[in-house]
Write an enzyme that holds these catalytic residues in place. Structure first.
Site, PDB file in Angstrom:
ATOM      1  N   ASP A   1       0.886  -1.160   0.000  1.00 49.39           N
ATOM      2  CA  ASP A   1       0.000   0.000   0.000  1.00 49.39           C
ATOM      3  C   ASP A   1       0.929   1.216   0.000  1.00 49.39           C
ATOM      4  O   ASP A   1       2.112   1.116   0.347  1.00 49.39           O
ATOM      5  CB  ASP A   1      -0.948   0.006   1.201  1.00 49.39           C
ATOM      6  CG  ASP A   1      -2.135   0.953   0.956  1.00 49.39           C
ATOM      7  OD1 ASP A   1      -2.060   1.788   0.030  1.00 49.39           O
ATOM      8  OD2 ASP A   1      -3.144   0.865   1.689  1.00 49.39           O
TER       9      ASP A   1
HETATM   10  C1  BGC Z   1      -4.963   3.406   0.001  1.00 55.21           C
HETATM   11  C2  BGC Z   1      -5.073   2.425  -1.136  1.00 55.21           C
HETATM   12  C3  BGC Z   1      -4.847   3.135  -2.441  1.00 55.21           C
HETATM   13  C4  BGC Z   1      -3.488   3.819  -2.407  1.00 55.21           C
HETATM   14  C5  BGC Z   1      -3.173   4.584  -3.678  1.00 55.21           C
HETATM   15  C6  BGC Z   1      -3.666   4.176  -0.050  1.00 55.21           C
HETATM   16  O1  BGC Z   1      -3.621   5.155   0.926  1.00 55.21           O
HETATM   17  O2  BGC Z   1      -5.048   2.719   1.236  1.00 55.21           O
HETATM   18  O3  BGC Z   1      -6.327   1.803  -1.129  1.00 55.21           O
HETATM   19  O4  BGC Z   1      -4.940   2.239  -3.504  1.00 55.21           O
HETATM   20  O5  BGC Z   1      -3.476   4.727  -1.320  1.00 55.21           O
HETATM   21  O6  BGC Z   1      -3.986   5.700  -3.769  1.00 55.21           O
END
Ligand code: BGC
Length: 766
Positions: A229
């Protein structure tokens, strides 16, 4: 592409650099070797491709796309084909926009209605979750575009999501939280898996060999790559070893340097780095070699699809006959959300919709100029939760002059979002007050809700109808209109329980945790598993949803009355539409274990099917159930285990409304290993017929000598009990007595050595 050969030609620096992003949304290119960069973008319910011309690509607006209903809504469709179609449409958009991986679906279990990100998640039930995710992934990947199932693992709260540790016992992990990923990963093979920010049981997921390698790859056979993530990496080298291939976005080269250094100083085997590069390149080329450079997509068609999906997902929660509405009725449409619905949630999944249909747009579309019988009043403010007496008075007057009042209520953006949790389950007070005020002048009130997670409904008794429209995407206005006027017959079913109040929820006492420790003390009892076991009243149960027609279930049958756990059980039923209008029924199959040693829920969802029926039409549904439908996760053998006995196969219209049921007897083919020691109880030994024979002579002696009164072993007459000690107490005393106590309760009956000889024999014969 021969990826292994390609990796063989890469320098150490190039290999390390491939394992992190070039920027927020791209992998790195290696021009020397002709390796192109690919773009990844957020989803999951649409394409959030950031405009690369802007100065700050991480937070700027994304390109215009179609916002489909969020997962909170689509899960309620219980419709695998529909979710596949949505995934396919998103895949088409990705091909046209040159996006190689769309980030999602998000399959975290709804442990509490308070999770700020519940709108992005499917359900409180792992089977429904994993089935919906499977269809989503297959749909997107049918267009040769990757998905990223997320957030693996135990990311069930937004509060301190980047630092907290979810403390979850093994059985609960397996049966609830891992299960949500497992089915989809095994059957849909997502190209990537996104690991979450948090820890599980103290272990950083982005560094966990146990979760990233042992379970994901070794047990489930996963062959894509794991991406962090955004910013979930801590120790890059440990992560790489554990099986985290791609770091996103990047660390400005800091972590790449550490990888290079670790290889040089011998703390990281270069083969691990090669393996990571191969895994990344395999996926990159899967996309690059299947590019459709001239692909286009039809915005209007996808908008129509969004409306169709929303229509199939809306749940009719209450209807005393007020719905569907008739064209000539005077209807007061009330509430700011009728003009500007809340149709998606805040955060990384936010789509820049190319257009949006509100309810009032749909009124215009349906009635055109002759819409004088329909009025609109705003009723409340959405920015602040303050009662606006003028807006309220206008709404009350409009409602009084009408035959029906439809009030659009729900949660404003500030009430639920990625990044933080809710602190309560209430609607804004100004909306609750408005509903009560309108109900004083108008008995025919229908409340339409836009929210990503359950809300309390203190006014429920004053309403004639309630529609749960969730965050239904950019075409939600049209979809609600279709349902209000009966052009679409509601067929959504709740994918989560609506509790009466937040205090009733299973994780209420521990949700959010203390600082960085969150204990999942409710264990496997999440959602309906908890409410059903505790026989608690709920506002609306899991699986509930009304229709404008009725259905009957006949000829329910099982193809066997008894079976081994290695066999399959065929379950069939005929469903008939017994009403006057076309409709769809969701047949829900639950399994209940009649008697079980492990503590189990009353029933668990194990299958479902959605069936479309014209009035009078009958269709046969068949389900095939394998071992997993009857099994629980046994931590002694670290595997799924069926405890032999009777199971009830139940078909229901919700977890609380079982329509028909039949019993099947399942024989276990795997016996749990039994190891006896001096702490084994007499009761446990007697329950094992072979072992019982071994201790019977000693027991007979014990009973005749026992100073506390005679105890009986099976087949013996009850002895005379002393006055203070009942027969029941004697039996319990004996049953719960560990073998070692023979020495103290019946001194001289046998020696220490003899006792241990008996234990040895017990272990030899079992
Ligand atoms: C979120 C993800 C997301 C990623 C990219 C993160 O903070 O938890 O779900 O895909 O950011 O935006």
């Amino acid at each position: 592409m021969d990826v292994r050969k390609l990796v063989g030609r890469m320098t150490l620096d190039e290999k390390a650099s491939l394992c992190s992003g070039k920027d927020f949304w791209h992998t790195k290119a290696i021009e020397r070797l002709g390796i192109a960069s690919i773009m990844v973008s957020d989803g999951p319910h649409g394409l959030r491709k950031q405009d690369m011309d802007a100065a700050q690509p991480s937070i700027n607006e994304s390109i215009k796309a179609v916002c489909f209903p969020a997962a909170c809504a689509t899960a309620a469709s219980f419709d695998r084909d529909l979710i596949y179609q949505m995934g396919h449409a998103i895949g088409e958009e990705c091909q046209a926009e040159d996006v190689g991986v769309v980030l999602g679906p998000a399959v975290n279990i709804k442990r509490s209605p308070l999770c700020g990100r519940n709108f992005e998640y499917f359900s409180e039930d792992p089977y429904l979750t994993t089935e919906m995710a499977t269809s989503h992934i297959k749909g997107v990947q049918s267009k040769n575009v990757g998905t990223s199932i997320k957030h693996y693992l135990g990311n069930n709260q937004e509060h301190r999501r980047m630092t907290s540790s979810s403390q979850i016992d093994e059985r609960t992990l397996r049966e609830i939280y891992l299960a949500a990923f497992e089915g989809a990963i095994k059957s849909a093979k997502p190209w990537t898996v996104m690991c979450s920010y948090n820890k599980v049981n103290g272990e950083q997921i982005s560094e966990s060999e146990h979760f990233l390698n042992d379970i994901l790859r070794e047990e489930w056979g996963y062959d894509g790559f794991v991406v962090s993530d955004w910013g979930a990496v801590r120790d890059r080298v440990v992560g790489l070893k554990a099986g985290l291939e791609l770091e996103m976005p990047s660390s400005g080269g800091e972590h790449d340097k550490r990888i290079v250094q670790a290889v040089k100083d011998g703390t990281l085997d270069e083969k691990i780095l090669d393996r990571a590069c191969e895994r990344i390149l395999n996926i990159l080329y899967k996309y690059l070699e299947n590019r459709e450079p001239n692909a286009t997509w039809d915005k209007e068609e996808h908008h129509k699809l969004s409306r169709k999906i929303a229509g199939e997902s809306i749940v009719l929660l209450k209807n005393n006959g007020v719905l569907p509405l008739h064209d000539r009725q005077r209807v007061a449409m009330i509430g700011a959300f009728a003009q500007k619905p809340r149709y998606q949630g805040g955060g990384s999944s936010h789509i820049n919709s190319f257009k949006m249909d509100s309810l009032m747009d749909a009124v215009q579309e349906k009635f055109g100029q002759c819409r004088s019988q329909i009025t609109y009043s705003q009723g409340y403010e959405t920015m602040d939760d303050i009662i606006n007496p003028v807006l309220m008075a206008e709404a009350v007057v409009a409602a009084e002059k009408s035959d029906v009042a439809v009030i659009f209520a729900g949660l404003p953006d500030s009430f639920e979002s990625e990044g933080y949790d809710r602190t309560h389950m209430l609607l804004p007070n100004c909306q609750n007050v408005l509903i009560e005020a309108v109900s004083k002048v108008q008995p025919n009130i229908v409340v339409v809700l836009h929210n990503g997670s359950p809300v309390e409904m203190p006014w429920i008794g004053s309403t004639a109808g309630i529609i749960e429209a969730y965050l239904g995407g950019q075409a939600i206005g049209g979809a609600v209109m279709d349902l209000l006027y009966g052009d679409v017959n509601p067929s959504g079913k709740l994918a989560e329980t609506f509790p009466l109040r937040i205090e009733d929820t299973p994780s209420y006492l521990f949700y959010g945790g203390e600082k960085d420790i969150t204990e999942y003390r409710e264990g496997i009892f999440v959602g309906y598993r908890y409410y059903d076991k505790k026989k608690m009243d709920v506002l609306f149960p899991f699986g509930f949803g009304l229709s404008y027609t009725t259905f009957s279930y006949t000829n329910f049958s099982l193809n066997k009355e008894s079976m081994k756990d290695t066999e399959e059980l065929e379950v069939s039923v005929e469903v008939t539409n017994t009403g006057n209008t076309f409709g769809k029924e969701v047949v829900q199959l639950y399994i209940a274990d009649v008697v079980s040693t492990p503590i189990r829920p009353i029933r668990e969802l194990k299958e479902f099917a959605k069936v479309a029926l014209y009035p009078g039409e009958t269709k046969k549904i068949t389900f095939l159930l394998g071992k997993r439908a009857f099994a629980y996760y046994n931590v002694q053998i670290n595997d799924w285990h069926v405890e032999g006995g009777e199971f009830i196969v139940q078909l229901g219209q919700s977890s609380r409304d079982i329509v028909c049921q039949k019993t099947v007897s399942v024989e276990a083919t795997v016996m749990l290993p039994i190891v006896y020691d001096d702490n084994s109880t007499i009761g446990d030994i007697l329950a094992d017929p072979k072992a019982a024979e071994v201790i019977r002579p000693m027991l007979e002696l014990y009973n005749s000598n026992n100073s506390m009164g005679a105890c009986e072993s099976p087949g013996q007459e009850a002895g005379t009990a002393q006055e203070a000690i009942s027969d029941e107490m004697n039996k319990a005393m004996l049953a719960y007595m560990p073998l070692r106590q023979i020495l103290s309760f019946a001194p001289g009956l046998c020696s220490y050595e003899e006792l241990h000889k008996i234990i040895k024999i017990l272990n030899e014969i079992t």
